[in-house]
Design an enzyme around this catalytic site. Structure first.
Site, PDB file in Angstrom:
ATOM      1  N   ARG A  61     -18.577  -7.519  28.059  1.00 12.32           N
ATOM      2  CA  ARG A  61     -19.865  -8.214  28.139  1.00 12.32           C
ATOM      3  C   ARG A  61     -20.796  -7.576  29.172  1.00 12.32           C
ATOM      4  O   ARG A  61     -22.013  -7.516  28.985  1.00 12.32           O
ATOM      5  CB  ARG A  61     -19.616  -9.683  28.479  1.00 12.32           C
ATOM      6  N   HIS A  65     -24.721  -6.500  28.698  1.00 14.71           N
ATOM      7  CA  HIS A  65     -25.843  -6.978  29.520  1.00 14.71           C
ATOM      8  C   HIS A  65     -26.529  -5.827  30.236  1.00 14.71           C
ATOM      9  O   HIS A  65     -27.738  -5.845  30.434  1.00 14.71           O
ATOM     10  CB  HIS A  65     -25.361  -8.028  30.526  1.00 14.71           C
ATOM     11  N   ASN A  92     -25.761 -19.279  36.432  1.00 15.94           N
ATOM     12  CA  ASN A  92     -24.538 -19.529  35.676  1.00 15.94           C
ATOM     13  C   ASN A  92     -24.361 -18.535  34.537  1.00 15.94           C
ATOM     14  O   ASN A  92     -23.794 -18.852  33.515  1.00 15.94           O
ATOM     15  CB  ASN A  92     -24.528 -20.969  35.170  1.00 15.94           C
ATOM     16  N   HIS A 190     -17.267 -11.235  20.397  1.00 14.54           N
ATOM     17  CA  HIS A 190     -16.843 -12.593  20.749  1.00 14.54           C
ATOM     18  C   HIS A 190     -15.449 -12.919  20.211  1.00 14.54           C
ATOM     19  O   HIS A 190     -14.998 -14.045  20.322  1.00 14.54           O
ATOM     20  CB  HIS A 190     -17.884 -13.623  20.278  1.00 14.54           C
TER      21      HIS A 190
HETATM   22  C1  HEM Z   1     -25.853 -11.721  19.566  1.00 13.69           C
HETATM   23  C2  HEM Z   1     -26.296 -12.053  20.732  1.00 13.69           C
HETATM   24  C3  HEM Z   1     -25.388 -12.576  21.814  1.00 13.69           C
HETATM   25  C4  HEM Z   1     -25.513 -13.774  22.442  1.00 13.69           C
HETATM   26  C5  HEM Z   1     -26.577 -14.818  22.202  1.00 13.69           C
HETATM   27  C6  HEM Z   1     -24.422 -13.876  23.379  1.00 13.69           C
HETATM   28  C7  HEM Z   1     -24.224 -14.939  24.231  1.00 13.69           C
HETATM   29  C8  HEM Z   1     -23.073 -15.138  24.965  1.00 13.69           C
HETATM   30  C9  HEM Z   1     -22.789 -16.322  25.749  1.00 13.69           C
HETATM   31  C10 HEM Z   1     -23.742 -17.509  25.923  1.00 13.69           C
HETATM   32  C11 HEM Z   1     -21.559 -16.187  26.259  1.00 13.69           C
HETATM   33  C12 HEM Z   1     -20.812 -17.197  27.123  1.00 13.69           C
HETATM   34  C13 HEM Z   1     -21.305 -17.200  28.556  1.00 13.69           C
HETATM   35  C14 HEM Z   1     -20.630 -18.319  29.322  1.00 13.69           C
HETATM   36  O1  HEM Z   1     -20.919 -19.479  29.005  1.00 13.69           O
HETATM   37  O2  HEM Z   1     -19.820 -18.038  30.214  1.00 13.69           O
HETATM   38  C15 HEM Z   1     -21.043 -14.909  25.830  1.00 13.69           C
HETATM   39  C16 HEM Z   1     -19.806 -14.415  26.147  1.00 13.69           C
HETATM   40  C17 HEM Z   1     -19.375 -13.147  25.803  1.00 13.69           C
HETATM   41  N1  HEM Z   1     -20.125 -12.180  25.160  1.00 13.69           N
HETATM   42 FE1  HEM Z   1     -21.845 -12.494  24.170  1.00 13.69          FE
HETATM   43  N2  HEM Z   1     -23.660 -12.745  23.304  1.00 13.69           N
HETATM   44  C18 HEM Z   1     -24.214 -11.919  22.376  1.00 13.69           C
HETATM   45  C19 HEM Z   1     -23.785 -10.644  22.046  1.00 13.69           C
HETATM   46  C20 HEM Z   1     -22.734 -10.006  22.664  1.00 13.69           C
HETATM   47  C21 HEM Z   1     -22.446  -8.597  22.559  1.00 13.69           C
HETATM   48  C22 HEM Z   1     -23.306  -7.592  21.803  1.00 13.69           C
HETATM   49  C23 HEM Z   1     -21.316  -8.362  23.281  1.00 13.69           C
HETATM   50  C24 HEM Z   1     -20.596  -7.067  23.535  1.00 13.69           C
HETATM   51  C25 HEM Z   1     -20.672  -6.006  22.769  1.00 13.69           C
HETATM   52  C26 HEM Z   1     -20.890  -9.639  23.817  1.00 13.69           C
HETATM   53  C27 HEM Z   1     -19.752  -9.844  24.534  1.00 13.69           C
HETATM   54  C28 HEM Z   1     -19.353 -11.070  25.050  1.00 13.69           C
HETATM   55  C29 HEM Z   1     -18.026 -11.327  25.608  1.00 13.69           C
HETATM   56  C30 HEM Z   1     -16.853 -10.351  25.613  1.00 13.69           C
HETATM   57  C31 HEM Z   1     -18.043 -12.635  26.096  1.00 13.69           C
HETATM   58  C32 HEM Z   1     -16.907 -13.371  26.828  1.00 13.69           C
HETATM   59  C33 HEM Z   1     -17.063 -13.105  28.304  1.00 13.69           C
HETATM   60  C34 HEM Z   1     -15.961 -13.665  29.192  1.00 13.69           C
HETATM   61  O3  HEM Z   1     -14.945 -14.164  28.697  1.00 13.69           O
HETATM   62  O4  HEM Z   1     -16.143 -13.573  30.423  1.00 13.69           O
HETATM   63  N3  HEM Z   1     -21.789 -10.600  23.450  1.00 13.69           N
HETATM   64  N4  HEM Z   1     -21.998 -14.295  25.047  1.00 13.69           N
HETATM   65  C1  LIG Z   2     -24.304 -24.119  37.480  1.00 15.88           C
HETATM   66  O1  LIG Z   2     -22.948 -24.504  37.637  1.00 15.88           O
HETATM   67  C2  LIG Z   2     -22.697 -25.333  38.739  1.00 15.88           C
HETATM   68  C3  LIG Z   2     -21.213 -25.644  38.804  1.00 15.88           C
HETATM   69  O2  LIG Z   2     -20.461 -24.527  38.444  1.00 15.88           O
HETATM   70  C4  LIG Z   2     -23.501 -26.621  38.608  1.00 15.88           C
HETATM   71  O3  LIG Z   2     -23.315 -27.404  39.766  1.00 15.88           O
HETATM   72  C5  LIG Z   2     -24.977 -26.262  38.451  1.00 15.88           C
HETATM   73  O4  LIG Z   2     -25.712 -27.444  38.238  1.00 15.88           O
HETATM   74  C6  LIG Z   2     -25.198 -25.318  37.299  1.00 15.88           C
HETATM   75  N1  LIG Z   2     -26.594 -24.932  37.222  1.00 15.88           N
HETATM   76  C7  LIG Z   2     -27.267 -24.863  36.086  1.00 15.88           C
HETATM   77  C8  LIG Z   2     -28.667 -24.429  36.193  1.00 15.88           C
HETATM   78  O5  LIG Z   2     -26.767 -25.097  35.004  1.00 15.88           O
END
Ligand code: HEM
Ligand SMILES: *[C@@H]1O[C@H](CO)[C@@H](O)[C@H](O)[C@H]1NC(C)=O
Ligand SMILES: *[C@@H]1O[C@H](CO)[C@@H](O)[C@H](O)[C@H]1NC(C)=O
Ligand SMILES: *[C@@H]1O[C@H](CO)[C@@H](O)[C@H](O)[C@H]1NC(C)=O
Ligand SMILES: *[C@@H]1O[C@H](CO)[C@@H](O)[C@H](O)[C@H]1NC(C)=O
Ligand SMILES: *[C@@H]1O[C@H](CO)[C@@H](O)[C@H](O)[C@H]1NC(C)=O
Ligand SMILES: *[C@@H]1O[C@H](CO)[C@@H](O)[C@H](O)[C@H]1NC(C)=O
Ligand SMILES: *[C@@H]1O[C@H](CO)[C@@H](O)[C@H](O)[C@H]1NC(C)=O
Ligand SMILES: *[C@@H]1O[C@H](CO)[C@@H](O)[C@H](O)[C@H]1NC(C)=O
Length: 324
Positions: A61, A65, A92, A190
């Site tokens: 990821r 980014h 976050n 994902h």
């Molecule tokens: C299509 C658009 C994409 C969106 C909207 C998106 C959004 C997200 C979000 C919201 C998360 C979770 C963040 C969290 O809540 O901790 C995530 C996790 C992740 N994304 Fe994406 N992503 C996208 C594309 C990609 C791409 C292109 C890659 C890599 C080539 C990728 C790799 C990952 C991985 C591996 C995770 C898990 C990370 C972890 O376990 O720490 N994503 N993504």
């Molecule tokens: C981010 O996460 C922390 C706890 O991990 C929470 O207290 C905080 O409100 C979160 N902030 C937003 C903007 O979501």
């Protein structure tokens, strides 16, 4: 098999065309200036992954980014004293693996001082993260240099939104010269990792303001998420792939196909005719080789976005320098 071959030919042709357009990156760029660097990185990661296999998802990821914000130039690594760097975009954002990149950079500097960019180490680490998760092992292009500009505003504007539909996501990818095919294939990343409740819980809490949930979700799956993620839960995590979280395979597409795509952006893929066709193709276990071949091509495409090469940018000793 026929469709598999067709995809491979398409993939190879597409990557050849793209490499004519951008000749600056090359395979084994460091073959004379830092021979063996890719092995050094891979060996270091073998140890890291033995201690924590979940960091592979973080490294994959991180490269994404990095590439989407000012190109693959390691600007995601930069720190800001006043909290205005890319990595500060969302407190976050939950990116992880920075310290792994920095630790590998230390080893690489010991072998070849000021030769190998942080951006290339990040590309190698993403490739190795996939390989060590039983995914494809592809040749990574190198020759990137590091940028030293990192702005929160760029991250906010250039990263795809987790609640975006395919129209929105396609536009965000197109700005990076990436196609709808790249979008659906790279979303397959994902297959690894997790998301925190705030990234998706709006789908199960009061989705349209009448105490409802996203009707597109498989009901039992939605119910489970609702139970796991109370509205004030910021800390809990849920796998993006409901089948095999830690293995690079078709489990993500099987999840999406079954209405168990965790993010709005995941579920959206099955509602568009083009990306939906790919999701249903990937729902078939015999498509694994196709996914692997496609993923390698799309990762190489993503690894070319906005790169600095030649004498642009810099090679720095530390990736996480403080700017401003
Ligand atoms: C299509 C658009 C994409 C969106 C909207 C998106 C959004 C997200 C979000 C919201 C998360 C979770 C963040 C969290 O809540 O901790 C995530 C996790 C992740 N994304 Fe994406 N992503 C996208 C594309 C990609 C791409 C292109 C890659 C890599 C080539 C990728 C790799 C990952 C991985 C591996 C995770 C898990 C990370 C972890 O376990 O720490 N994503 N993504
Ligand atoms: C981010 O996460 C922390 C706890 O991990 C929470 O207290 C905080 O409100 C979160 N902030 C937003 C903007 O979501
Ligand atoms: C080694 O690197 C040089 C310069 O970067 C390049 O011209 C050459 O093609 C490379 N050789 C191989 C085998 O990759
Ligand atoms: C996608 O989302 C955008 C922005 O929310 C909206 O304007 C558009 O109508 C949506 N497109 C489809 C096909 O749902
Ligand atoms: C759902 O949203 C509506 C409209 O914003 C609000 O009036 C209502 O109180 C919410 N219900 C719950 C259970 O949060
Ligand atoms: C899966 O793909 C194979 C090869 O293309 C095909 O023969 C088979 O019928 C497909 N299975 C399903 C359930 O679609
Ligand atoms: C997209 O491709 C064009 C034409 O090759 C190039 O000028 C531009 O820099 C590329 N954009 C990115 C973000 O890589
Ligand atoms: C940023 O990189 C340029 C070279 O591309 C260099 O001249 C400049 O001093 C660097 N700035 C900082 C703050 O490191
Ligand atoms: C942060 O520092 C940078 C560089 O010195 C400056 O351009 C920017 O205005 C500062 N931002 C804030 C919010 O202080």
């Amino acid at each position: 098999m026929a469709s598999c071959t067709r995809f491979l030919i398409f993939a190879v042709a597409a990557s050849l065309l793209a490499s004519f357009a951008r000749a600056d990156l090359q395979y084994d760029f460091y073959n004379t200036s830092c021979p063996g660097v890719e092995t050094l990185v891979r060996d270091a990661l073998t140890e890291v992954f033995a201690a924590d296999s979940t960091v592979r998802a973080g490294l994959l990821r991180l490269h994404f980014h990095d590439c989407f914000v000012r190109g693959c130039d390691a600007s995601i690594m930069i720190n800001s004293n006043n909290g205005t760097a890319e990595k500060n975009a969302d407190p976050n954002l939950t990116l992880r693996g920075y310290e792994v990149i920095e630790a590998i950079k230390v080893k690489v500097e010991a072998a070849c001082p000021l030769v190998v960019s942080c951006a290339d180490i990040m590309a190698m680490a993403a490739r190795d993260a996939v390989k060590f998760s039983e995914g494809p092992d592809y040749l990574v292009e190198t020759g990137r240099r590091d940028g030293n500009v990192s702005m929160m505003a760029d991250a906010l504007s250039d990263l795809p939104p987790a609640d975006g539909n395919v129209t929105v996501l396609t536009k965000v990818f197109a700005v990076k010269n990436l196609t709808m095919k790249d979008l659906v294939v790279l979303s397959g990343a994902h297959t690894l990792g997790v998301a925190h409740c705030p990234s998706f819980s709006y789908r199960v809490h009061n989705y349209t303001g009448v105490g409802d949930e996203d009707p597109s979700m498989e009901p039992e799956y939605a119910e489970g998420l609702n139970a796991k993620c109370a509205p004030d839960n910021f800390a809990s995590v849920v796998p993006l792939d409901t089948v095999t979280t830690n293995e690079f395979d078709l489990g993500y597409f099987q999840s999406v196909y079954a209405g168990k795509g965790l993010l709005g952006s995941d579920d959206a893929l099955r509602h568009d005719s083009l990306t939906g066709a790919y999701v249903s193709l990937m729902n078939n276990a015999s498509s694994l080789d196709t996914f692997f071949a496609d993923f390698a091509v799309s990762m190489i495409n993503m690894g070319r976005v906005g790169v600095l090469t030649g004498t642009d940018g810099e090679i720095r000793a530390t990736c996480g320098i403080y700017v401003d």
